[in-house]
Scaffold this motif. Structure first.
Motif, short mmCIF file in Angstrom:
data_model
loop_
_atom_site.label_atom_id
_atom_site.label_comp_id
_atom_site.label_asym_id
_atom_site.label_seq_id
_atom_site.Cartn_x
_atom_site.Cartn_y
_atom_site.Cartn_z
N GLY A 79 30.66 -30.22 -28.52
CA GLY A 79 30.34 -29.22 -29.53
C GLY A 79 31.54 -28.49 -30.09
N THR A 80 32.71 -28.62 -29.46
CA THR A 80 33.89 -27.92 -29.98
C THR A 80 34.25 -28.41 -31.39
OG1 THR A 80 35.38 -29.51 -28.89
CG2 THR A 80 34.82 -27.51 -27.68
N SER A 81 33.98 -29.69 -31.67
CA SER A 81 34.29 -30.19 -33.02
C SER A 81 33.38 -29.54 -34.05
CB SER A 81 34.14 -31.71 -33.06
OG SER A 81 32.81 -32.11 -32.78
N PHE A 155 24.40 -34.75 -22.54
CA PHE A 155 25.21 -33.54 -22.48
C PHE A 155 25.97 -33.29 -23.78
CE2 PHE A 155 24.30 -34.18 -18.03
CZ PHE A 155 24.05 -32.88 -17.61
N GLY A 156 26.26 -34.36 -24.52
CA GLY A 156 26.87 -34.17 -25.84
C GLY A 156 25.90 -33.49 -26.79
N ALA A 157 24.63 -33.91 -26.75
CA ALA A 157 23.61 -33.27 -27.59
C ALA A 157 23.41 -31.81 -27.19
CB ALA A 157 22.29 -34.05 -27.48
N ALA A 241 16.86 -39.15 -25.81
CA ALA A 241 16.12 -39.06 -27.07
C ALA A 241 15.65 -37.63 -27.32
CB ALA A 241 14.93 -40.02 -27.04
N VAL A 242 15.14 -36.98 -26.28
CA VAL A 242 14.66 -35.60 -26.42
C VAL A 242 15.81 -34.66 -26.76
CG1 VAL A 242 13.66 -33.64 -25.18
CG2 VAL A 242 12.67 -35.92 -24.91
N MET A 243 16.93 -34.79 -26.08
CA MET A 243 18.07 -33.91 -26.32
C MET A 243 18.65 -34.11 -27.71
SD MET A 243 18.19 -31.95 -23.78
CE MET A 243 19.64 -31.10 -24.37
N SER A 244 18.67 -35.35 -28.18
CA SER A 244 19.18 -35.62 -29.53
C SER A 244 18.28 -34.95 -30.58
CB SER A 244 19.23 -37.13 -29.77
OG SER A 244 20.10 -37.76 -28.86
#
Length: 258
Positions: A79-81, A155-157, A241-244
């Motif tokens: 998320g920093t980007s 974790f990226g999402a 899929a849910v996190m995205s």
């Protein structure tokens, strides 16, 4: 769909070009995993001799766990980007352009997946040089990579969603670090499930870090239990899929507060 794929591809390529100008980022995120792999692998080598551990080689046990932890911790910075784009006004321009919100998330997650694969292969190579053995062969290695990628997407999402909500680097990094170590230690990443306290084993059953570690270790075994691999892999895929989807929905909160 064609437009979505095109936009995702362009955003991913842009992120990878930015990464190619800062290759030290990949190495920086590998320092801590290398300490775990090489130092812990040697310090706790005799742990594998305990009755019930299940394997005679601790380094071979630890390597897929370190890959999983690396994927999780590296993705926590995804998320920093987004925050950098917010600070430069790029995010607002993207949201007023024809680029879909889903493509913005997909591009970020695709970039993180590439980073995860590269870092995982490096850890695999270092582990092999240090003495780890992968009885599952190429198939097992590919399964570990797939599990690491799915975990990085989860974790990226989450990191992207938090970035859209808090908009501050310090808050994002603090939340990511707050989650990372507890999730790693409340799993079987470093210790066989049979030797964990009962309450930790119970928590680990609901921990995606443990799902990835268990599936990866099982796939690398000489005689894998594929039903277990597919079961844990399915859980990872569903949660990814849910996190995205949730990360994409976070754009609404960002726009409402703009």
């Amino acid at each position: 769909m064609t437009t979505f794929v095109s936009h995702t591809g362009r955003l991913t390529a842009h992120a990878l070009r930015r990464l190619s100008r800062q290759p030290a980022y990949l190495l920086f995120n590998l320092i801590q995993p290398m300490v775990w792999l090489l130092l812990f692998g040697e310090l706790f080598r005799r742990v594998a001799e305990l009755p019930g551990f299940g394997t005679g080689d601790y380094l071979s046990y630890l390597t897929p766990g370190v890959i999983v932890m690396t994927a999780m911790m590296s993705a926590g910075w995804a998320g920093t980007s987004f925050i950098e784009d917010m600070d430069r006004g790029v995010m607002d321009r993207n949201l007023t352009s024809p680029v879909s919100r889903g493509a913005l998330i997909a591009g970020s997650l695709a970039h993180q997946s590439v980073v995860t694969v590269i870092q995982s292969l490096i850890v695999f190579g270092v582990g092999l040089l240090a003495g780890a053995r992968y009885d599952g062969g190429v198939t097992g290695v590919l399964v570990v990579l797939a599990c690491a990628v799915l975990l990085s997407i989860i974790f990226g999402a989450l990191s992207d969603a938090i970035a859209l909500l808090v908009r501050q680097q310090e808050a994002l990094i603090g939340i990511s670090q707050f989650l990372a170590l507890p999730l790693a230690f409340l799993s079987s990443v470093m210790m066989a499930p049979s030797l964990l306290p009962s309450w930790v084993s119970t928590v680990a059953e609901y921990n995606p870090v443990d799902w990835a570690a268990v599936a990866g270790r099982e796939a690398l075994a000489a005689d894998p239990d594929w039903s277990r691999v597919l079961g844990h892999g399915g859980l990872l895929l569903a949660l990814a899929a849910v996190m995205s989807w949730l990360a994409t929905r976070a754009f609404r909160a960002y726009q409402r507060s703009s």
